[in-house]
Enzyme design. Structure first.
Site, PDB file in Angstrom:
ATOM      1  N   ILE A 101     -11.097  -2.042 -11.009  1.00  0.00           N
ATOM      2  CA  ILE A 101     -10.467  -1.467 -12.199  1.00  0.00           C
ATOM      3  C   ILE A 101      -8.978  -1.225 -12.002  1.00  0.00           C
ATOM      4  CG2 ILE A 101     -12.567  -0.418 -13.104  1.00  0.00           C
ATOM      5  CD1 ILE A 101     -11.821   2.170 -11.757  1.00  0.00           C
ATOM      6  N   ALA A 102      -8.483  -1.316 -10.776  1.00  0.00           N
ATOM      7  CA  ALA A 102      -7.048  -1.111 -10.558  1.00  0.00           C
ATOM      8  C   ALA A 102      -6.672  -1.716  -9.221  1.00  0.00           C
ATOM      9  CB  ALA A 102      -6.693   0.381 -10.586  1.00  0.00           C
ATOM     10  N   GLY A 142      -3.152  -1.710  -6.422  1.00  0.00           N
ATOM     11  CA  GLY A 142      -1.812  -1.250  -6.083  1.00  0.00           C
ATOM     12  C   GLY A 142      -1.303  -1.965  -4.851  1.00  0.00           C
ATOM     13  N   GLY A 143      -0.173  -1.485  -4.339  1.00  0.00           N
ATOM     14  CA  GLY A 143       0.444  -2.143  -3.200  1.00  0.00           C
ATOM     15  C   GLY A 143      -0.316  -1.956  -1.912  1.00  0.00           C
ATOM     16  N   ALA A 173      -3.865  -0.609  -1.908  1.00  0.00           N
ATOM     17  CA  ALA A 173      -5.312  -0.518  -2.051  1.00  0.00           C
ATOM     18  C   ALA A 173      -5.728  -1.030  -3.415  1.00  0.00           C
ATOM     19  CB  ALA A 173      -5.767   0.938  -1.869  1.00  0.00           C
ATOM     20  N   VAL A 194      -8.921  -0.371  -6.376  1.00  0.00           N
ATOM     21  CA  VAL A 194      -9.876   0.645  -6.804  1.00  0.00           C
ATOM     22  C   VAL A 194     -11.011  -0.037  -7.573  1.00  0.00           C
ATOM     23  CG1 VAL A 194     -10.205   2.795  -8.070  1.00  0.00           C
ATOM     24  CG2 VAL A 194      -8.029   2.336  -6.942  1.00  0.00           C
ATOM     25  N   LYS A 202     -11.727   3.543  -3.483  1.00  0.00           N
ATOM     26  CA  LYS A 202     -10.434   2.943  -3.160  1.00  0.00           C
ATOM     27  C   LYS A 202     -10.572   2.257  -1.808  1.00  0.00           C
ATOM     28  CE  LYS A 202      -6.646   5.282  -3.945  1.00  0.00           C
ATOM     29  NZ  LYS A 202      -5.834   4.458  -4.867  1.00  0.00           N
ATOM     30  N   ASP A 212       4.326  10.105  -3.497  1.00  0.00           N
ATOM     31  CA  ASP A 212       4.315   8.974  -4.440  1.00  0.00           C
ATOM     32  C   ASP A 212       4.002   9.477  -5.847  1.00  0.00           C
ATOM     33  OD1 ASP A 212       4.582   6.396  -5.315  1.00  0.00           O
ATOM     34  OD2 ASP A 212       2.596   5.733  -4.676  1.00  0.00           O
TER      35      ASP A 212
END
Length: 689
Positions: free
Chosen positions: A35-36, A38-39, A41, A43, A58, A152
């Site tokens: 569902i997501a 990032g740089g 990890a 998710v 994650k 972050d």
């Protein structure tokens, strides 16, 4: 959604498979769609088969998860994040390593991110912006009290639940950035730059070191973005953006939205000060300032010079590096290695050139008027030697006089420097931890005056004792100067206000005004408190707690509805017991004869269905059974006369000859017999003689 990044399309839409989808991690978490991403990890939505609940998992990218040292740091920071128990922090349930797959199991928050809200609503009113940033800062304050820095903070890491989850705002990714950044460089060319560049504090760009004030800076940038719809620093590359964070102040939001009050500008300026000593010490201090500004907005204050002056950062002289940057506007940005090398080479060559000579006073000849040719010198005749008369040379006094003057000047300068730089100063005595009176006496004995500054709360210094001084103990201060004392107010504590009887919105406003945090709201039925009103709070009213302590509310759902069945045709006694057991009042309004409803059963009920509420009345009409009539004596009566009399009483009549029938046509007997009580409508048989 969890992890604070945009939701990705399904795997089949991207045309490639994900090896983790369908895998059972640690024998417990069945991985679903990603569902997501990032740089560091990705998710996934997953199912905890042990507890039968949906979670967000994650998973670290292989490049990070394969590093044992990183994995150990990541586990330590995950444990620290899991200790954060705050209503605005995404809960961390579990962490593990399944055959090299390093993962976290977290609370799953279906909904959207603060980035989506910024896209749809920004620029927004200051009140709306503060209502969105307040839960974020509250979560950061809890983390800072626990010794954890987020590192972050950005809109993508702020999750907002959907309506089914009450729209609660939660901050994700605590601890992850610190785990990654423990041994990495924060440079443009080497290592990993932790944190999105648009929200990086200047000290992170310069030397990679940060504390709670870096989170404060990022929160201030997010607040600016909520107010204006734009990031404060833009650039063609991340390096340019980072450079502007270091060398340019964040502009006042009112430049983009003129209706913003000056004290809101001051709040943003304080949070985003490039000099971190000018920022709030941590998110707890920033949260207190946000509460003050929010209260001013609620009161409709257009301008508050005192609040503005209190919040605005003080002006300090720019550092030497900044002065050089300002004076030489030809210098390229220091993050461009090639341009900087060319610049330094050029400036070095320039510095090696000989200095220009001063102009000659006489005018040089021009080309139009050539210089005259000097005439040849005339030949000299040999001269006869002439004796030279000499006199004694007088000794000049100018040299010793100049030397003496220089010595006196140097002595004067040294004496002045000694006086102005050292002699007129003394050392500030140590007056921490004593009473204000004792500190004043100590300063008076040292020839110094005491000034009482703004008192502050302290968790370690008792109320009434000196918490700090300016200058600090051991620092130099002018003789006969003034030392400002800061007296402790003791631990900062607030009483939970009385919230019973308020609406949920009123109670939450009262909690915020009391410098506490809004916790969970639970609805329960109540026969005494109107629907929508607060029944009680946890902690209870009057309890003294730390600032930002979450206060949970129990809100009334009103009277509990009671559903009832229709007892018509059922036993009345059984119906009464069942209804009274549900706290209803049963009233038998009458008993009636019924040819169709048995005696003791319910003929009618009012009402026949719910919902009812405790103490409401249910009315029943109970059957007495069929109405009974006594059979009259019919012997010796004629058939017609007997039939008419019985039918008049409501009976049916049947005629038969008796065993002794002899043809007379009179009634010999009846069945039922005379004197029996028989229900109307029953059949009476006449036996004739």
């Amino acid at each position: 959604m969890a992890g604070g990044r945009a939701v990705e399309p399904p795997e089949h839409a991207r045309g490639r498979a994900d090896a983790l989808v369908g895998r059972l991690l640690d024998g417990r978490y069945r991985i679903g769609p990603r569902i997501a991403r990032g740089g560091m990890a990705s998710v996934y939505e997953a199912t905890d088969i042990r507890l039968d609940r949906t979670v967000a998992v994650k998973v670290m990218h292989p490049g990070l998860g394969d590093d044992d040292e990183f994995a150990q740091r990541f586990v330590r920071e995950a444990r620290a994040a899991a200790r954060l128990n705050h209503p605005h922090v995404v809960g961390v349930y579990d962490q593990g390593d399944d055959d090299g797959v390093v993962f976290l199991a977290m609370e799953h928050i279906p909904g959207h991110t603060l980035r989506d809200v910024i896209r749809k609503e920004s620029p927004m009113t200051p009140a709306r912006a503060l209502s969105l940033i307040e839960p974020v800062v509250s979560a950061l304050a809890a983390a800072h009290r626990a010794g954890l820095i987020h590192r972050d903070v950005k809109p993508e890491n702020v999750l907002i639940g959907d309506e089914a989850h009450g729209g609660r705002i939660k901050v994700a990714d605590f601890g992850l950035a610190k785990a990654v950044s423990a041994d990495t460089q924060h440079t443009a060319t080497g290592g990993v730059l932790i944190g999105t560049v648009s929200y990086l504090a200047p000290e992170l760009v310069v030397d990679g070191r940060s504390d709670a004030r870096a989170d404060v800076y990022a929160a201030g940038v997010v607040l600016y973005e909520l107010l204006t719809g734009n990031k404060p620093h833009e650039g063609e590359s991340p390096i340019q953006v980072a450079y502007r964070h270091v060398h340019e102040d964040v502009a006042a939001p009112s430049e983009a939205a003129p209706d913003i009050p000056a004290y809101v500008d001051a709040l943003v300026a304080r949070a985003t000060a490039r000099d971190r000593s000018q920022r709030p010490a941590d998110a707890g201090v920033l949260l207190h300032q946000i509460h003050r500004v929010a209260q001013a907005l609620r009161d409709g204050v257009v301008d508050d010079p005192e609040l503005t002056a209190d919040l605005a950062p003080s002006r300090t002289a720019p550092e030497a590096d900044e002065l050089r940057d300002v004076s030489d506007d030809t210098a390229p940005e220091p993050f461009d290695p090639i341009a900087m090398a060319n610049y330094r080479e050029h400036t070095t060559a320039f510095e090696q050139l000989p200095a220009p000579r001063p102009p000659i006073a006489a005018a040089a000849p021009t080309a139009a008027s050539p210089a005259p040719t000097p005439a040849p010198a005339p030949a000299r005749k040999p001269s006869t030697p002439v004796p030279v008369i000499t006199t004694a040379r007088r000794r000049s006094v100018r040299g010793p006089l100049v030397f003496l003057l220089v010595v006196l000047l140097l002595a004067g300068l040294g004496g002045g420097a000694w006086w102005f730089g050292y002699a007129r100063y003394t050392t500030t005595p140590g007056v921490l931890g004593v009473t204000e009176q004792a500190a004043t006496s100590e300063l008076d004995s040292a020839g110094l005056a005491a000034d009482i500054g703004t008192p502050r709360y302290s968790e370690t210094v008792e109320a009434g004792l000196v918490l700090g001084s300016d200058p600090e103990p051991g620092e130099r201060v002018l003789k006969d100067g003034t030392v400002t004392l800061v007296v402790s107010l003791g631990p900062e504590r607030y009483d939970v206000p009385t919230l019973a009887g308020m609406t949920e919105d009123q109670a939450q406003d009262a909690i915020t005004e009391a410098k506490l945090a809004n916790g969970e709201s639970v609805e329960k039925f109540s026969d005494k408190v109107a629907a929508g009103s607060v029944m009680r709070s946890d902690p209870a009213a009057g309890t003294t707690v730390k600032p930002d302590t979450p206060v949970d509310l129990v809100v009334s759902k009103g009277r509990r509805p009671i559903e009832i069945a229709d007892w018509t045709g059922e036993d009345a006694e059984k119906a009464t017991n069942a209804l009274e057991k549900r706290k209803l009042v049963v009233e038998v309004t009458g008993e009636e004869f019924s040819d169709t409803v048995a005696e003791g059963d319910v003929i009618s009920q009012e009402p026949t269905a719910g919902p009812l509420f405790k103490g409401d009345t249910v009315q029943l009409v109970v059957s007495k059974g069929p109405e009974l009539v006594e059979v009259p004596q019919m012997r010796a009566k004629g058939v017609e006369a007997a039939t008419q009399e019985l039918e008049a009483l409501g009976f049916e009549v049947a005629v038969e000859n008796s065993e002794n029938y002899i043809g007379l046509g009179f009634v010999f007997s009846t069945s039922p017999g005379a004197g029996d009580m028989v229900a109307k409508g029953s059949t009476i048989t006449l036996y004739l003689i």
